[in-house]
Structure formats: C-alpha cells, structure tokens
Write an enzyme that holds these catalytic residues in place. Structure first.
Site, short mmCIF file in Angstrom:
data_model
loop_
_atom_site.label_atom_id
_atom_site.label_comp_id
_atom_site.label_asym_id
_atom_site.label_seq_id
_atom_site.Cartn_x
_atom_site.Cartn_y
_atom_site.Cartn_z
N SER A 105 46.60 13.84 50.65
CA SER A 105 46.23 14.49 49.39
C SER A 105 45.62 13.47 48.43
CB SER A 105 47.46 15.20 48.82
OG SER A 105 47.10 16.17 47.88
N ASP A 145 43.94 24.62 54.84
CA ASP A 145 44.16 24.05 53.51
C ASP A 145 43.29 24.83 52.53
OD1 ASP A 145 44.31 22.39 51.22
OD2 ASP A 145 44.61 20.61 52.46
N HIS A 196 47.85 23.01 53.25
CA HIS A 196 47.83 21.65 52.71
C HIS A 196 49.08 20.88 53.11
CE1 HIS A 196 46.57 18.43 50.11
NE2 HIS A 196 47.71 18.47 49.44
#
Length: 338
Positions: free
Chosen positions: A128, A283, A312
């Site tokens: 991320s 995601d 995600h």
C-alpha cells in the site's frame, strides 16, 4: 519500547517548511553482516506501525532475519515517528506540516546511511503506502536499490483513489468534536465513521458476497461483527490528526514530483532496479490496470497479480494463501542475479 529512534534534527521538507527536531522510529530484525550488504528496507502503510509488518518476516521466509538485516522505518505521521500527536508546538496537531513520500524516503535514506553505514540495499518492498515508498526509493536512489517488490500500491495516486480518500477524510472531519484538528479528545464518532467508509473499499465485492469474513482466519459472527470488530477496531485506536497527515501524504504521492524529474512517466523510466509489481486482482483502489500502466513504463519490471477475493487486504497478511504468494515472489526476486 520495542523500537529505536533516529534523530533527524531539523528537516527541511519538500514543501519548504522545516520540521524541527524530527524523529524517525524504526525496528530492525536480524544482524547487519560485515559487508553491510544484506539489508532490506520494508516501509509501513497507512496507519500501520512496524509490528504490523512482521507477518512477512520469519525463518524460512524470503525476509529471513537469519540471513538479512531488515529495517522497518515508521512513516512520518504514524504516531511513532514525528507526527501531529507527538510533535511539540508550534508544529503539533493541525499545524503539522505536509509530508511527501519523497520526504519519508529522504529520512529513511539518512537512517540507512548515517546510522548503519549502508550503501546498497538488496531489496525494498512494501504494501500500500509502503509500495509507494518502495517506488520512491528506486527513483530517488537508483544506484543504491538492487531490487524492488511493491505490492498493492502505486507510484502515483490515481484520481479515483484520491476520491476514495476524500470520502474517508469527510467522514472523520464531519464530527464536530474534530474541531479543525484541535480536539481535546479523539473524535470517536468520526473515527468510527471513517472505518465504515473504509470497510467498503478494503475488501472486494466477492469477499462480502461470499461472507469470507465469517471464515478462518477472520471468523467474525456476522457482517456487523466484522464492521465493528475489525474495521472500527482498526481505526478507533488511531489519532485523527495522524490519520489526516498520512492521508495527505497518500493523496499527493507521485514519484514524478521527485526533484529532477518532469513527471511520473519519466521517473518510472529511470528505475533501474529489477521489479516484480504485485497488485491484487480485486483491489478497488489500486487496481491491476494501474500497475500494468506503470510496468509498461519501467525498463525491467514484471506484473504479477495476486489472485483471489481479498482485494487490497491481499497484501495485509491476513490470508495465508496470499502471504505465500507474496513470499514466493520475494524469494524468486531475491534469488535473481542482478
């Protein structure tokens, strides 16, 4: 305290603002070898701290502390490194200056070179916002970084991702207790609202449709149990101003703003480190299509999509199948002769 702190002194940020007496919190795993060439940097993610990264470290794994010296630097704004909640006036709370990915990596570079005397990194990897810092390392210090594996992240935050984060920010700041960042107590209503907004994005539609949250390893008893126990539980313990500071960093992530570059395409083309870029199949805010575009502009990069329904959070260390998939790719990349 299970971590160390590197004193950065007064740091002139990319914005031109000086952050006085800045501190970078970090934790190391394993031992630095005599050649100082067994180093892996593994940055943190939005709201995460070093211990949240430990799921990817272990004996027999790619990030094996018996073989590598692994450094997890805590992102500025995350509550351990210099943050709105830890910085004294006049730069405290709502006055905390804007910090970019570039600023984070410059601080981390100082830690690696000044504290440990390291000149080469075997690998930089992260999930991320950690992936965003991974790209930034490869752009800012191409002669130092040998390999990168960013997963579930981007070199530049997309417009759709920015819109998602606007929803997160609006939910938090709508709480009157937030008081423009000068709250006396944490704005609990806003933090819980933020968590509810985030819940619709962190996992995929399939994840909810198939009620995967009721299965192991999560094992929640109902949707509401999951929303409260997992999502509200994740954010209610965070500081609101810290979350907003990191959110700004995320929204403004763009390796194309690195000094000396004229945009993201030019910056990506300058990355020399071999890369495996790993988005997650479903995601919702870092979709594989965005990673595909980035890989097309890099000279030595492979796109490898993490399959499955976890969205995600395929990169969050919760699903053992996804963890193995990421670990296998890391092992392959570390074995590559570069």
């Amino acid at each position: 305290m299970d971590y160390d702190v590197f004193d950065l002194g007064d740091v002139r940020l990319q914005s031109g603002i000086t952050l006085p007496a800045a501190e970078l919190a970090y934790k190391t795993y394993g031992e630095l070898n005599a050649g100082r060439d067994n180093v892996i940097v593994y940055p943190t993610w939005y709201s995460g701290q070093h211990y949240d990264n430990e799921w990817l470290i272990g004996e027999g794994m790619a990030l094996d502390p018996s073989k590598y010296f692994i450094i997890i630097p805590n992102m500025l704004g995350n509550g351990l490194s210099s943050s709105p909640s830890t910085t004294p006036p006049p730069h405290d709370r709502a006055r905390f200056p804007h910090v970019t990915m570039y600023d984070n990596v410059q601080a981390q570079h100082r830690l690696v070179t000044e504290r440990f005397g390291v000149e080469r990194l075997e690998l930089v990897t992260g999930w991320s916002m950690g992936a965003g810092q991974t790209y930034q390392w490869a752009v800012s210090h191409p002669d130092m970084v040998r390999r990168i594996l960013p997963f579930c992240g981007a070199a530049k935050t997309s417009l759709h991702n920015i819109v998602f984060l606007e929803g997160v920010k609006a939910a938090l700041t709508a709480d009157a207790a937030w008081d423009n960042g000068w709250y006396r107590e944490q704005p609990g209503v806003g933090l819980r609202a933020l968590a509810r907004v985030y819940a619709g994005w962190g996992f995929s539609q399939q994840f909810y449709r198939e009620k995967i949250y009721e299965r192991e390893p999560l094992g929640y008893g109902s949707l509401e149990d999951f929303l409260v126990g997992f999502w509200e539980g994740l954010f209610i313990k965070r500081d609101a101003d810290n979350l907003l500071a990191m959110l700004w960093t995320w929204q403004n992530a763009d390796v194309g703003r690195t000094p000396g570059f004229g945009g993201v395409e030019e910056a990506l083309a300058a990355i020399r480190a071999p890369a495996i870029v790993m988005p997650a199949e479903q995601d919702l805010y870092f979709p594989p299509e965005d990673s595909e575009w980035e890989v097309a502009h890099m000279s030595d990069a492979e796109l490898r999509v993490i399959p499955g329904a976890w969205g995600h959070f395929a990169g969050g260390g919760l699903n053992p199948v996804d963890t193995t998939f990421i670990d296998d790719a890391l092992k392959e990349l570390l074995a590559k002769d570069v």
